[in-house]
Scaffold this motif. Structure first.
Motif, PDB file in Angstrom:
ATOM      1  N   PHE A  92      -1.414   0.931  11.765  1.00 39.57           N
ATOM      2  CA  PHE A  92      -1.938   0.260  10.574  1.00 39.57           C
ATOM      3  C   PHE A  92      -1.516  -1.199  10.589  1.00 39.57           C
ATOM      4  CE2 PHE A  92      -2.129   4.144   7.479  1.00 39.57           C
ATOM      5  CZ  PHE A  92      -2.847   4.852   8.445  1.00 39.57           C
ATOM      6  N   THR A  93      -2.366  -2.059  10.021  1.00 41.92           N
ATOM      7  CA  THR A  93      -2.058  -3.476   9.892  1.00 41.92           C
ATOM      8  C   THR A  93      -2.403  -3.946   8.490  1.00 41.92           C
ATOM      9  OG1 THR A  93      -2.535  -3.861  12.244  1.00 41.92           O
ATOM     10  CG2 THR A  93      -2.466  -5.785  10.796  1.00 41.92           C
ATOM     11  N   ILE A  94      -1.432  -4.552   7.828  1.00 43.47           N
ATOM     12  CA  ILE A  94      -1.662  -5.108   6.499  1.00 43.47           C
ATOM     13  C   ILE A  94      -1.861  -6.607   6.626  1.00 43.47           C
ATOM     14  CG2 ILE A  94       0.818  -5.404   6.014  1.00 43.47           C
ATOM     15  CD1 ILE A  94       0.185  -4.674   3.080  1.00 43.47           C
ATOM     16  N   SER A  95      -2.776  -7.144   5.830  1.00 40.21           N
ATOM     17  CA  SER A  95      -3.032  -8.581   5.841  1.00 40.21           C
ATOM     18  C   SER A  95      -3.424  -9.021   4.446  1.00 40.21           C
ATOM     19  CB  SER A  95      -4.135  -8.921   6.843  1.00 40.21           C
ATOM     20  OG  SER A  95      -5.346  -8.269   6.489  1.00 40.21           O
ATOM     21  N   ARG A  96      -3.315 -10.315   4.199  1.00 38.07           N
ATOM     22  CA  ARG A  96      -3.711 -10.809   2.875  1.00 38.07           C
ATOM     23  C   ARG A  96      -4.469 -12.123   3.002  1.00 38.07           C
ATOM     24  NH1 ARG A  96      -0.839 -14.694   4.822  1.00 38.07           N
ATOM     25  NH2 ARG A  96       0.928 -15.603   3.672  1.00 38.07           N
ATOM     26  N   ASP A  97      -5.330 -12.371   2.015  1.00 35.30           N
ATOM     27  CA  ASP A  97      -6.078 -13.619   1.922  1.00 35.30           C
ATOM     28  C   ASP A  97      -5.692 -14.237   0.581  1.00 35.30           C
ATOM     29  OD1 ASP A  97      -7.994 -15.610   1.421  1.00 35.30           O
ATOM     30  OD2 ASP A  97      -9.460 -14.602   2.691  1.00 35.30           O
ATOM     31  N   LYS A  98      -4.849 -15.247   0.625  1.00 35.31           N
ATOM     32  CA  LYS A  98      -4.340 -15.833  -0.609  1.00 35.31           C
ATOM     33  C   LYS A  98      -5.427 -16.517  -1.404  1.00 35.31           C
ATOM     34  CE  LYS A  98      -0.361 -17.931  -0.343  1.00 35.31           C
ATOM     35  NZ  LYS A  98       0.673 -18.855   0.142  1.00 35.31           N
ATOM     36  N   ALA A  99      -6.417 -17.078  -0.715  1.00 33.02           N
ATOM     37  CA  ALA A  99      -7.505 -17.785  -1.408  1.00 33.02           C
ATOM     38  C   ALA A  99      -8.359 -16.816  -2.211  1.00 33.02           C
ATOM     39  CB  ALA A  99      -8.363 -18.547  -0.412  1.00 33.02           C
ATOM     40  N   LYS A 100      -8.516 -15.594  -1.697  1.00 31.38           N
ATOM     41  CA  LYS A 100      -9.356 -14.601  -2.366  1.00 31.38           C
ATOM     42  C   LYS A 100      -8.548 -13.609  -3.181  1.00 31.38           C
ATOM     43  CE  LYS A 100     -12.959 -14.743   1.205  1.00 31.38           C
ATOM     44  NZ  LYS A 100     -13.714 -13.935   2.215  1.00 31.38           N
ATOM     45  N   ASN A 101      -7.233 -13.688  -3.100  1.00 33.92           N
ATOM     46  CA  ASN A 101      -6.366 -12.712  -3.782  1.00 33.92           C
ATOM     47  C   ASN A 101      -6.686 -11.281  -3.359  1.00 33.92           C
ATOM     48  OD1 ASN A 101      -4.937 -14.657  -5.112  1.00 33.92           O
ATOM     49  ND2 ASN A 101      -5.935 -14.384  -7.089  1.00 33.92           N
ATOM     50  N   THR A 102      -6.788 -11.086  -2.057  1.00 39.25           N
ATOM     51  CA  THR A 102      -7.064  -9.755  -1.535  1.00 39.25           C
ATOM     52  C   THR A 102      -5.999  -9.362  -0.512  1.00 39.25           C
ATOM     53  OG1 THR A 102      -8.506 -10.624   0.191  1.00 39.25           O
ATOM     54  CG2 THR A 102      -9.557  -9.936  -1.858  1.00 39.25           C
ATOM     55  N   VAL A 103      -5.787  -8.071  -0.411  1.00 39.42           N
ATOM     56  CA  VAL A 103      -4.900  -7.526   0.619  1.00 39.42           C
ATOM     57  C   VAL A 103      -5.632  -6.350   1.264  1.00 39.42           C
ATOM     58  CG1 VAL A 103      -3.691  -6.045  -1.038  1.00 39.42           C
ATOM     59  CG2 VAL A 103      -2.616  -6.610   1.136  1.00 39.42           C
ATOM     60  N   ASP A 104      -5.652  -6.324   2.573  1.00 38.65           N
ATOM     61  CA  ASP A 104      -6.359  -5.312   3.329  1.00 38.65           C
ATOM     62  C   ASP A 104      -5.394  -4.436   4.117  1.00 38.65           C
ATOM     63  OD1 ASP A 104      -9.291  -7.289   4.283  1.00 38.65           O
ATOM     64  OD2 ASP A 104      -8.660  -6.425   2.372  1.00 38.65           O
ATOM     65  N   LEU A 105      -5.849  -3.240   4.407  1.00 36.55           N
ATOM     66  CA  LEU A 105      -5.101  -2.327   5.261  1.00 36.55           C
ATOM     67  C   LEU A 105      -6.047  -1.797   6.327  1.00 36.55           C
ATOM     68  CD1 LEU A 105      -2.295  -0.936   5.614  1.00 36.55           C
ATOM     69  CD2 LEU A 105      -3.292   1.033   4.413  1.00 36.55           C
ATOM     70  N   TRP A 111       0.868  -1.183   0.000  1.00 39.28           N
ATOM     71  CA  TRP A 111       0.000   0.000   0.000  1.00 39.28           C
ATOM     72  C   TRP A 111       0.905   1.233   0.000  1.00 39.28           C
ATOM     73  CZ3 TRP A 111      -5.185   0.223  -0.610  1.00 39.28           C
ATOM     74  CH2 TRP A 111      -5.916  -0.944  -0.416  1.00 39.28           C
ATOM     75  N   PHE A 112       0.549   2.168  -0.843  1.00 38.20           N
ATOM     76  CA  PHE A 112       1.233   3.446  -0.919  1.00 38.20           C
ATOM     77  C   PHE A 112       0.185   4.547  -0.817  1.00 38.20           C
ATOM     78  CE2 PHE A 112       5.524   2.216  -2.284  1.00 38.20           C
ATOM     79  CZ  PHE A 112       5.312   0.881  -2.591  1.00 38.20           C
ATOM     80  N   ARG A 113       0.621   5.758  -0.558  1.00 36.89           N
ATOM     81  CA  ARG A 113      -0.317   6.869  -0.509  1.00 36.89           C
ATOM     82  C   ARG A 113       0.337   8.117  -1.090  1.00 36.89           C
ATOM     83  NH1 ARG A 113      -0.633   7.726   6.091  1.00 36.89           N
ATOM     84  NH2 ARG A 113       1.454   8.661   6.360  1.00 36.89           N
TER      85      ARG A 113
END
Length: 131
Positions: free
Chosen positions: A68-81, A36-38
């Motif tokens: 802030f916390t970054i996480s990812r769900d490999k099954a859904k191909n998503t990354v959250d912040l 994530w960038f801003r």
């Protein structure tokens, strides 16, 4: 072709929380790390956080560490912040990005902080923190 689509931006008061999500699509999506960038008006794009896709190691800018916390769900191909304790200086357009599956040595050594190491970018989502 890989597409990244961010969601979850908006307006929040200082001290509040907000969660951004980024969905990756493409028949052959693969990546070594996502970040994530801003970018605030009149400023350069800056690193916020990154996560290695396989092992899950995380990296944060000093300005957001602990909030802030970054996480990812490999099954859904998503990354959250997940963004907590937001400050007015967090106001910016937030972009998610994906590195290629074989990153450069520099990307690995520097903790995936250089936007030039990323191949794919989302369109960005506005986050505004009011004081």
């Amino acid at each position: 072709q890989v597409q990244l689509v961010e969601s979850g931006g908006g307006l929040v008061q200082a001290g509040g929380s907000m969660r951004l999500s980024c969905a990756a699509s493409g028949r052959t999506f693969d990546t070594y790390a996502m970040g994530w960038f801003r970018q605030a008006p009149g400023k350069e794009r800056e690193f916020v956080a990154a996560i290695r896709w396989s092992g899950g190691s995380t990296y944060y800018a000093d300005s957001v560490k602990g909030r802030f916390t970054i996480s990812r769900d490999k099954a859904k191909n998503t990354v959250d912040l997940q963004m907590n304790s937001l400050k007015p200086e967090d106001t910016a357009v937030y972009y998610c990005a994906a590195e290629p599956p074989l990153p450069s040595t520099r990307a690995v050594i520097t903790g995936h902080r250089d936007p030039k190491e990323y191949d794919y970018w989302g369109q960005g989502t506005q986050v505004t923190v009011s004081s």
